[in-house]
Design a protein around this motif. Structure first.
Motif, PDB file in Angstrom:
ATOM      1  N   ARG A 156      36.423  37.343  33.768  1.00 39.22           N
ATOM      2  CA  ARG A 156      36.526  38.809  33.669  1.00 39.22           C
ATOM      3  C   ARG A 156      36.661  39.333  32.242  1.00 39.22           C
ATOM      4  N   HIS A 157      36.744  38.476  31.273  1.00 36.40           N
ATOM      5  CA  HIS A 157      36.982  38.957  29.911  1.00 36.40           C
ATOM      6  C   HIS A 157      35.819  38.583  28.995  1.00 36.40           C
ATOM      7  N   ARG A 158      35.564  39.439  28.013  1.00 35.18           N
ATOM      8  CA  ARG A 158      34.519  39.184  27.040  1.00 35.18           C
ATOM      9  C   ARG A 158      35.062  39.449  25.647  1.00 35.18           C
ATOM     10  N   PRO A 159      34.580  38.744  24.633  1.00 33.58           N
ATOM     11  CA  PRO A 159      33.609  37.667  24.739  1.00 33.58           C
ATOM     12  C   PRO A 159      34.237  36.407  25.346  1.00 33.58           C
ATOM     13  N   GLN A 160      33.362  35.517  25.795  1.00 35.47           N
ATOM     14  CA  GLN A 160      33.800  34.211  26.257  1.00 35.47           C
ATOM     15  C   GLN A 160      33.829  33.311  25.025  1.00 35.47           C
ATOM     16  N   MET A 161      34.961  32.654  24.801  1.00 31.54           N
ATOM     17  CA  MET A 161      35.104  31.906  23.548  1.00 31.54           C
ATOM     18  C   MET A 161      35.403  30.436  23.798  1.00 31.54           C
ATOM     19  N   ALA A 162      34.939  29.600  22.887  1.00 33.22           N
ATOM     20  CA  ALA A 162      35.200  28.162  23.014  1.00 33.22           C
ATOM     21  C   ALA A 162      35.188  27.511  21.636  1.00 33.22           C
TER      22      ALA A 162
ATOM     23  N   LEU B  87      62.937  30.423  29.125  1.00 34.56           N
ATOM     24  CA  LEU B  87      62.214  31.491  29.811  1.00 34.56           C
ATOM     25  C   LEU B  87      61.702  30.899  31.105  1.00 34.56           C
ATOM     26  N   SER B  88      62.304  31.305  32.183  1.00 35.23           N
ATOM     27  CA  SER B  88      61.985  30.645  33.436  1.00 35.23           C
ATOM     28  C   SER B  88      61.768  31.672  34.530  1.00 35.23           C
ATOM     29  N   ASP B  89      60.605  31.604  35.124  1.00 29.44           N
ATOM     30  CA  ASP B  89      60.265  32.580  36.160  1.00 29.44           C
ATOM     31  C   ASP B  89      59.023  32.048  36.868  1.00 29.44           C
ATOM     32  N   ARG B  90      59.025  32.073  38.188  1.00 31.94           N
ATOM     33  CA  ARG B  90      57.850  31.612  38.929  1.00 31.94           C
ATOM     34  C   ARG B  90      56.588  32.352  38.489  1.00 31.94           C
ATOM     35  N   ARG B  91      56.768  33.597  38.096  1.00 31.76           N
ATOM     36  CA  ARG B  91      55.602  34.415  37.728  1.00 31.76           C
ATOM     37  C   ARG B  91      54.953  33.959  36.408  1.00 31.76           C
ATOM     38  N   PHE B  92      55.665  33.120  35.642  1.00 32.93           N
ATOM     39  CA  PHE B  92      55.067  32.597  34.402  1.00 32.93           C
ATOM     40  C   PHE B  92      54.099  31.443  34.682  1.00 32.93           C
ATOM     41  N   GLU B 222      47.695  35.624  36.576  1.00 30.20           N
ATOM     42  CA  GLU B 222      47.142  36.975  36.477  1.00 30.20           C
ATOM     43  C   GLU B 222      46.802  37.342  35.018  1.00 30.20           C
ATOM     44  N   GLY B 223      47.657  36.907  34.098  1.00 32.21           N
ATOM     45  CA  GLY B 223      47.452  37.257  32.694  1.00 32.21           C
ATOM     46  C   GLY B 223      46.591  36.264  31.937  1.00 32.21           C
TER      47      GLY B 223
END
Ligand SMILES: Cc1cc2nc3c(=O)[nH]c(=O)nc-3n(C[C@H](O)[C@H](O)[C@H](O)COP(=O)(O)OP(=O)(O)OC[C@H]3O[C@@H](n4cnc5c(N)ncnc54)[C@H](O)[C@@H]3O)c2cc1C
Ligand SMILES: Cc1cc2nc3c(=O)[nH]c(=O)nc-3n(C[C@H](O)[C@H](O)[C@H](O)COP(=O)(O)OP(=O)(O)OC[C@H]3O[C@@H](n4cnc5c(N)ncnc54)[C@H](O)[C@@H]3O)c2cc1C
Lengths: 337, 266
Positions: A156-162, B87-92, B222-223
């Motif tokens: 989902r993100h651009r640019p794709q980097m490697a 820093l401890s959290d299942r969401r990490f 997610e991040g």
């Protein structure tokens, strides 16, 4: 993809020091050219430095459609923030779909910061790259703990980097049509975030370096102790080659980190490879390319390395290697002239 | 100097051979392989503690990890850190380097002003070598990798020596900065039982995502812009021709073949 730009771009970072492009630049250009085979794709080389017009000329027919040059006295040395400012601006202006870097000290540092600034994904130390018809890049990396490779994507993100380690891709033999050279903005708005370089010393490249060796004998964890390392060195020397190591001997302090062969070490291209007490993890084997003959000595007949080499000797290296050295040192038997 | 050392728990590299992977999920099956502090992070700890011993200040060890490895991370206190922040959290969980660096940088900011963040160059488990530079970017401060010597000049600037495959350089920079180190920087001290006992009263702080200025979309899976699409077996698999006989017999056959292929003259 519905709203894809009519033109898609693969960029490679044309790393140079003192005007000399890094070897990996030619390797990345060759690969980018292959990836960009579909219509509508363009290969760009991003060249940053000071007085680099000669460098641009060296890259002209090596696979790029365009060479984007930022030339400014403040870009003479790589100091992190200075190159980052220029690359960041160029990427925002041209919006390349893919940006590739050599996994060198400069490439990893710059690519990591750029990916964080752009909040996009960066695949580390890839050994292959694939581009599908949707323009999605898959980066192939060795997976720890087994005999597998992994495909990493950045959906989902651009640019794709490697980043790709030096020596992984071949340099194309033939020349390509001449690239267009474009000047891009190399201005630095502030000096914030840069450190000062007080002194620098280029690395002296020794002849007989691992990368160029015709014969490489790699000792692994199976060597067992620092005292036994001399056997690896001696075998290499009898064969006119160079000794290398897997990671554990480096971690154990038996040998210097410069000797490490593999994903996080060097890529070698010997005609003959002999692995002694090496189990055959892909992290190591991806650093051994283009061999004519690969030999393994391991006491465990189930060791994975026997699935990746031509000739296997099963047994204790402490018996096999001294016998091999002795046999190689022996004057040739029979009627040779 | 207010210093923060980033430490990551990794499976003991000496026993990594015992691990296998779950092909479906790509996760490591660790069997009984214990965790240790990433070897280079011990060098980073040592470097910071030595700076504190000369110039004063405070060393905070900081780790993003599941809380069951807390006992392993406490070794940092015995190695001289003044406090440990976990820093401890299942969401990490499941974060790539971007999400990892984002959480660590948020924690550094949360802990107050700092002069120096020290990391290892790379870890022994996934080893991307991307995290230190990304922490620096999120903190908007300069960074230098491959540092094998680190000191403080009389006017309080950092003096760093860095060596990579292209050469070496000495640099000077103002704090705050992020530095990542190689094993050449020092020999980490030997930890005695006294060190362990002495460290028992030191502060341990455990923070979750809720304690930090983070949005859910920046952390964990997610991040993370990168995804593992699949694992697969490499193409080239050729079973070696196995030589037979005693070690000496096998060695003789190999020596003969190498000669015939021209790898040994005379
Ligand atoms: C096989 C494999 C491949 C991967 N490939 C990629 C990839 O290509 N791109 C990607 O973005 N992610 C990738 N990841 C995910 C990535 O490994 C994780 O985000 C990991 O938590 C941090 O990366 P690292 O161990 O590579 O850190 P490195 O960048 O190698 O670590 C450098 C230093 O950063 C500090 N540090 C790192 N993690 C922590 C932590 N959790 N707590 C405190 N300090 C820390 C330490 O000081 C460490 O020495 C991969 C994971 C695996 C298992
Ligand atoms: C991100 C990452 C990057 C990595 N990068 C690299 C890299 O660049 N290079 C690298 O090498 N590794 C790298 N590794 C480590 C890699 O995964 C393996 O752990 C390593 O290659 C194993 O080294 P080895 O084969 O020497 O040791 P082991 O796997 O421990 O194998 C030792 C072998 O020696 C054999 N043996 C023992 N005693 C004897 C004897 N007396 N005679 C004959 N045989 C004997 C054993 O049967 C065994 O097969 C990396 C790992 C990660 C996670």
């Amino acid at each position: 993809m519905a709203n894809r730009q009519p033109e898609s771009r693969i960029w490679i970072f044309a790393e140079q020091r003192s005007g000399q492009p890094a070897d990996v630049v030619f390797e990345l250009l060759g690969k980018a050219r292959l990836l960009a085979a579909a219509p509508g794709w363009k290969v760009g080389a991003l060249l940053i430095g000071h007085n680099v017009s000669g460098t641009a000329a060296l890259l002209e027919n090596r696979g790029a459609d365009e060479i984007l040059v930022a030339d400014n006295p403040g870009l003479e040395d790589y100091r992190g923030g200075n190159y980052l400012a220029v690359v960041d601006r160029a990427v925002r202006n041209y919006q390349p779909d893919v940006v590739l870097f050599g996994a060198t000290a400069m490439g990893v540092d710059l690519a990591s910061r750029l990916a964080a600034r752009l909040r996009t994904g960066l695949s580390a130390h890839c050994i292959d790259l694939e581009l599908n018809e949707k323009g999605e890049l898959a980066a192939v990396i060795p997976w720890p703990g087994g005999d597998f490779l992994g495909r990493i994507v950045c959906p989902r993100h651009r640019p794709q980097m490697a980043t790709v380690s030096p020596g992984i891709f071949d340099v194309p033999r033939s020349d390509f049509p001449e690239a267009e050279v474009l000047t891009i903005d190399g201005a630095l708005n502030s000096d914030r975030g840069f450190y000062r370089i007080l002194e620098k010393k280029p690395e002296e490249r020794k002849p007989g370096d691992l990368e160029n060796a015709r014969v490489v004998v790699v000792g692994g964890y199976g060597i067992g102790a620092r005292e036994n390392w001399a056997l690896v060195e001696e075998l290499a020397s009898v064969l006119g080659g160079v000794a290398g190591a897997t990671r554990p001997p480096v971690d154990e302090g038996w040998v210097n980190a410069d000797l490490m062969v593999g994903q996080s070490g060097r890529t070698v291209h010997p005609r003959l490879y002999i692995g002694v007490g090496v189990s055959g993890h892909l992290h190591h084997l991806v650093g051994v390319k283009g061999t004519e003959l690969k030999v393994a000595v391991n006491q465990d007949t189930r060791a994975a390395i026997f699935d990746h080499c031509d000739l296997g000797l099963a047994g204790d290296y402490r018996e096999i290697i001294p016998a091999l050295i002795a046999a190689l040192k022996e004057p040739r038997a029979g009627g040779d002239l | 100097m207010e210093m923060i050392v980033c430490i990551k728990p990794v499976p003991d590299p000496k026993q990594a051979g015992k691990m296998t992977i779950d092909r479906e999920t790509g996760t490591m099956i660790r069997r009984d392989v214990p965790s240790v502090i990433n070897p280079l992070d011990r060098h980073a700890l040592e470097a910071s503690v030595r700076i504190r011993e000369r110039h004063g200040g405070r060393v905070t060890a900081l780790s993003m990890a599941p809380d069951d490895v807390l006992p392993v991370l406490k070794e940092s206190l015995a190695r001289g850190a003044d406090r440990l922040v976990l820093l401890s959290d299942r969401r990490f969980a499941g974060g790539d380097t971007l999400a990892t660096a984002c959480v660590i940088a948020a924690a550094v900011g949360h802990l107050g002003t700092f002069d120096l963040v020290m990391c290892g160059d790379e870890t022994t488990d996934s080893g991307t070598a991307q995290v230190s530079a990304q922490i620096a970017e999120f903190l908007d401060v300069p960074n230098i990798m491959h540092v094998d010597d680190c000191g403080v000049s009389p006017d309080g600037d950092l003096r760093l020596h860095s060596r990579n495959e292209e050469g070496a350089f000495t640099a000077e920079g103002q704090t705050p900065m992020v530095v990542s180190v190689t094993a050449d920087i020092n020999e980490p001290r030997y930890v005695t039982l006294m060190d362990v006992l002495d460290s028992e009263g030191k502060e341990v702080l455990i923070l979750s995502a809720d304690d930090l200025p983070l949005e859910e979309s920046w952390i964990g899976l997610e991040g993370s812009p990168t995804r593992v699409l699949e694992l697969f077996e490499p193409e080239r698999k050729s079973r070696a021709e196995m030589l037979s006989g005693t070690p000496a017999e096998q060695a003789a056959v190999l020596a003969d073949r190498l000669r015939r292929l021209g790898f040994r003259n005379g």
